[in-house]
Design a protein around this motif. Structure first.
Motif, PDB file in Angstrom:
ATOM      1  N   TRP A  90       0.863  -1.184   0.000  1.00 37.11           N
ATOM      2  CA  TRP A  90       0.000   0.000   0.000  1.00 37.11           C
ATOM      3  C   TRP A  90       0.899   1.233   0.000  1.00 37.11           C
ATOM      4  CZ3 TRP A  90       0.935   2.998   4.288  1.00 37.11           C
ATOM      5  CH2 TRP A  90       1.382   2.351   5.452  1.00 37.11           C
ATOM      6  N   SER A 229       3.140  -9.829  -4.179  1.00 41.17           N
ATOM      7  CA  SER A 229       3.707  -9.247  -5.391  1.00 41.17           C
ATOM      8  C   SER A 229       3.989  -7.769  -5.133  1.00 41.17           C
ATOM      9  CB  SER A 229       2.706  -9.388  -6.528  1.00 41.17           C
ATOM     10  OG  SER A 229       3.043  -8.501  -7.571  1.00 41.17           O
ATOM     11  N   LYS A 231       4.346  -5.655  -7.803  1.00 39.32           N
ATOM     12  CA  LYS A 231       4.120  -4.974  -9.073  1.00 39.32           C
ATOM     13  C   LYS A 231       3.199  -3.774  -8.944  1.00 39.32           C
ATOM     14  CE  LYS A 231       4.895  -8.859 -12.167  1.00 39.32           C
ATOM     15  NZ  LYS A 231       4.438 -10.137 -11.600  1.00 39.32           N
ATOM     16  N   ARG A 232       2.213  -3.904  -8.069  1.00 40.10           N
ATOM     17  CA  ARG A 232       1.255  -2.813  -7.927  1.00 40.10           C
ATOM     18  C   ARG A 232       1.093  -2.466  -6.460  1.00 40.10           C
ATOM     19  NH1 ARG A 232      -4.239  -3.934 -10.785  1.00 40.10           N
ATOM     20  NH2 ARG A 232      -4.230  -5.844  -9.564  1.00 40.10           N
ATOM     21  N   ARG A 234      -1.735  -0.373  -3.538  1.00 36.79           N
ATOM     22  CA  ARG A 234      -3.016   0.278  -3.281  1.00 36.79           C
ATOM     23  C   ARG A 234      -2.711   1.660  -2.722  1.00 36.79           C
ATOM     24  NH1 ARG A 234      -2.950  -4.468  -0.980  1.00 36.79           N
ATOM     25  NH2 ARG A 234      -3.111  -3.704   1.145  1.00 36.79           N
ATOM     26  N   LEU A 236      -3.600   4.767  -0.875  1.00 40.75           N
ATOM     27  CA  LEU A 236      -4.633   5.033   0.126  1.00 40.75           C
ATOM     28  C   LEU A 236      -5.013   6.517   0.135  1.00 40.75           C
ATOM     29  CD1 LEU A 236      -3.410   2.763   3.040  1.00 40.75           C
ATOM     30  CD2 LEU A 236      -4.644   2.176   0.963  1.00 40.75           C
ATOM     31  N   PRO A 237      -6.272   6.833   0.387  1.00 39.20           N
ATOM     32  CA  PRO A 237      -7.350   5.894   0.704  1.00 39.20           C
ATOM     33  C   PRO A 237      -7.844   5.168  -0.539  1.00 39.20           C
ATOM     34  CG  PRO A 237      -8.214   8.114   0.632  1.00 39.20           C
ATOM     35  CD  PRO A 237      -6.745   8.228   0.394  1.00 39.20           C
ATOM     36  N   SER A 238      -8.100   3.874  -0.359  1.00 41.23           N
ATOM     37  CA  SER A 238      -8.660   3.065  -1.429  1.00 41.23           C
ATOM     38  C   SER A 238     -10.088   2.705  -1.022  1.00 41.23           C
ATOM     39  CB  SER A 238      -7.816   1.801  -1.597  1.00 41.23           C
ATOM     40  OG  SER A 238      -8.271   1.043  -2.690  1.00 41.23           O
ATOM     41  N   GLY A 239     -10.961   2.512  -2.002  1.00 41.10           N
ATOM     42  CA  GLY A 239     -12.347   2.178  -1.673  1.00 41.10           C
ATOM     43  C   GLY A 239     -12.677   0.774  -2.110  1.00 41.10           C
ATOM     44  N   LEU A 240     -13.783   0.234  -1.610  1.00 41.13           N
ATOM     45  CA  LEU A 240     -14.185  -1.104  -2.019  1.00 41.13           C
ATOM     46  C   LEU A 240     -14.698  -1.080  -3.455  1.00 41.13           C
ATOM     47  CD1 LEU A 240     -15.971  -2.479   1.153  1.00 41.13           C
ATOM     48  CD2 LEU A 240     -13.742  -3.124   0.240  1.00 41.13           C
ATOM     49  N   PRO A 243     -11.235   0.465  -6.101  1.00 41.33           N
ATOM     50  CA  PRO A 243      -9.897   0.144  -5.593  1.00 41.33           C
ATOM     51  C   PRO A 243      -8.856   0.976  -6.328  1.00 41.33           C
ATOM     52  CG  PRO A 243     -10.886  -1.763  -6.712  1.00 41.33           C
ATOM     53  CD  PRO A 243     -11.880  -0.669  -6.765  1.00 41.33           C
ATOM     54  N   TRP A 245      -5.703   1.114  -7.487  1.00 41.32           N
ATOM     55  CA  TRP A 245      -4.454   0.445  -7.856  1.00 41.32           C
ATOM     56  C   TRP A 245      -3.533   1.409  -8.580  1.00 41.32           C
ATOM     57  CZ3 TRP A 245      -3.381  -3.923  -5.641  1.00 41.32           C
ATOM     58  CH2 TRP A 245      -4.374  -4.869  -5.363  1.00 41.32           C
TER      59      TRP A 245
ATOM     60  N   PRO B  42      -8.765   3.386   5.721  1.00 36.88           N
ATOM     61  CA  PRO B  42      -8.302   3.783   4.384  1.00 36.88           C
ATOM     62  C   PRO B  42      -7.993   2.611   3.457  1.00 36.88           C
ATOM     63  CG  PRO B  42      -6.640   4.241   6.058  1.00 36.88           C
ATOM     64  CD  PRO B  42      -7.849   3.759   6.786  1.00 36.88           C
ATOM     65  N   ARG B 117       3.348 -18.732  -3.619  1.00 37.05           N
ATOM     66  CA  ARG B 117       3.347 -18.188  -2.269  1.00 37.05           C
ATOM     67  C   ARG B 117       2.822 -19.230  -1.275  1.00 37.05           C
ATOM     68  NH1 ARG B 117       4.762 -13.758  -4.367  1.00 37.05           N
ATOM     69  NH2 ARG B 117       3.550 -12.714  -5.980  1.00 37.05           N
TER      70      ARG B 117
END
Lengths: 271, 217
Positions: A90, A229, A231-232, A234, A236-240, A243, A245, B42, B117
């Motif tokens: 994150w 991983s 690679k990416r 999140r 923040l703030p992220s939402g449901l 998201p 990314w 968050p 994993r």
């Protein structure tokens, strides 16, 4: 939290959307106060940060114990908006306030044997309930370190505030490191000791799980952590429903300033 | 605590089953409420995934408590809610997996996620094992499978151990909470060992104990 006087440093700042203050101060990894993300916000007030002094020793000409306000007096504070990338995938964007770490470290006059600089967080179980836990695998105090050229890089930041005010305790008051091209755990909080040394210091996460965390800990989407991983991330703030990314960038997007530090090094070996 | 008239009555049993169902759904209600009120913080996807996984583990443990409770109290009500608790555990596990794929993985690099994993491999074992158990949880299947039903359902022990491994593997520095769950699981498995020996713990093997439909939990 005290208001601080500072000047913005746009050359060192991203213009990406900032993570709101309330998220920056309620979502923290600061295991001295517990391992849940909201533990630090709940318990960090049990730590007293005023007065605060730092012990400086090792390979330098001006060792000693310094009060924080004496250290800060000769410096003008600046604001830098940095990306912060946690190894847990994150990230946040935070307006920090502080002084270049190089300016601070030069005052202790490190000598030619100073190849690394080592930092230590306060160790006081009376004020830090996480350190009282019987089942913690951390060998307190929390330790971090940088190679001298990393510490002297223009991005390394000796941080005393965020969002215009002094640091909340859960964010590492009264002062912490911010090393924006490395995973967040390198940005050690609530520092009480700085030591210059010739050998590479052992650092906390490397001591706990050397196969997962290295000394360098540079943000690198090409080298996965064994459990997740890289690679990416999140942001923040992220939402449901939305998201947030973001593709992770090598050196957290600060390659221009720092890639030269690692020329010729195998970053898969030196993760 | 032997059964008395009240405890044996059908109405008491019905009330007990309903209360158990409500308790089993509490974690979900709590999550839905926090979601609706924006209280997941968050990084809500991470919070949701963790909470669902923990609820699945807790319900799996609760399911395995029922047979010992029945033996200890002599009251049949405990095993009457066992299937429902097990199905609830599976339900939370399904939501946990979906939430993980949606919020943590984003449906990308699935092959690497599930093959490289180890903690996810352990979690997958815990989850996959619950699928045949859920499918064969009906009365009809119990009848059809006969003694094999018990052998098959000992897979629940494998599931709970794999789920615990999956949980512990994610500890970064403090394992106090994990040890509490581990101790509980160890005690529950120890009961089975004491009753039926090692073969009573291993799935898919014939047990050498006296037949007793309440022995498997």
């Amino acid at each position: 939290l005290k208001e601080l006087e500072y000047t913005p440093a746009p050359a060192f700042s991203t213009d990406e959307d900032k993570t709101p203050f309330e998220d920056v101060v309620r979502y923290n990894n600061f295991y001295e106060f517990g391992t849940a993300k909201d533990d630090p916000a709940r318990y960090a007030h049990e730590m007293s940060v005023d007065p605060w002094s730092v012990q400086v020793d090792g390979e330098c000409d001006r060792p000693g114990t310094y009060a924080l306000e004496d250290l800060l007096k000769p410096h003008a504070l600046e604001e830098r908006v940095y990306r912060l990338r946690c190894v847990e995938a994150w990230s946040m964007v935070i307006p920090w306030i502080g002084v270049p770490l190089a300016d601070m470290l030069k005052r202790f006059e490190p000598n030619s044997r100073a190849k690394y600089v080592y930092f230590e967080t306060l160790h006081d179980p009376d004020q830090m309930r996480g350190q009282r836990s019987l089942f913690s695998t951390v060998d307190w105090p929390y330790r971090e370190g940088l190679r001298m050229d990393e510490a002297m890089n223009e991005l390394s930041f000796f941080t005393v505030g965020l969002y215009g005010k002094t640091l909340p305790n859960q964010n590492g008051a009264p002062f912490r490191l911010v090393v924006p091209w490395k995973y967040g755990f390198k940005s050690i909080k609530s520092i009480v000791r700085i030591r210059f040394q010739e050998e590479q210091p052992a650092t906390t996460w490397e001591m706990i799980a050397p196969q997962e965390y290295g000394f360098y800990a540079n943000v690198n989407p090409e080298v996965d952590h064994p459990r997740w991983s890289q690679k990416r991330e999140r942001r923040l703030p992220s939402g449901l429903l939305s998201p947030n990314w973001v593709e992770t960038q090598k050196f957290n997007g600060y390659g221009e300033q720092v890639a030269h530090l690692y020329k010729g090094m195998d970053l898969r070996q030196n993760y | 605590m032997r059964s008395t008239g009240l405890v044996r009555s059908r109405r008491f049993l019905l009330g007990f089953r309903l209360s158990a169902a409500l308790v089993a759904l509490l974690p979900l209600a709590w999550l839905v409420w926090r979601m609706a009120a924006g209280l997941l913080g968050p990084d809500p996807g991470q919070e949701l995934t963790q909470a669902l996984g923990l609820a699945a583990l807790q319900l799996l443990i609760a399911t395995l408590c029922m047979t010992p409770m029945q033996r200890w109290t002599g009251w049949v009500g405990w095993v009457r809610i066992r299937r429902m608790l097990g199905l609830c555990a599976f339900f939370y596990a399904c939501l946990h997996v979906l939430s993980f794929l949606q919020f943590m993985v984003g449906w990308q690099d699935l092959w690497a996620t599930f093959t490289t994993r180890p903690y996810i491999i352990a979690g997958s074992v815990a989850f996959l094992v619950l699928i045949p158990l859920s499918l064969t949880s009906t009365r009809g299947m119990m009848r059809r499978l006969g003694p094999n039903w018990k052998r098959l359902h000992r897979l629940a022990y494998l599931s709970v151990v794999a789920a615990w491994v999956h949980f512990v593997w994610q500890a970064r520095s403090d394992i106090g909470e994990m040890l509490v769950y581990g101790l509980l699981i160890a005690v529950l498995l120890w009961f089975r060992w004491r009753w039926n020996g090692w073969r009573g713990l291993l799935p898919l093997t014939a047990s050498n104990s006296r037949a007793n439909s309440d022995r498997v939990g």
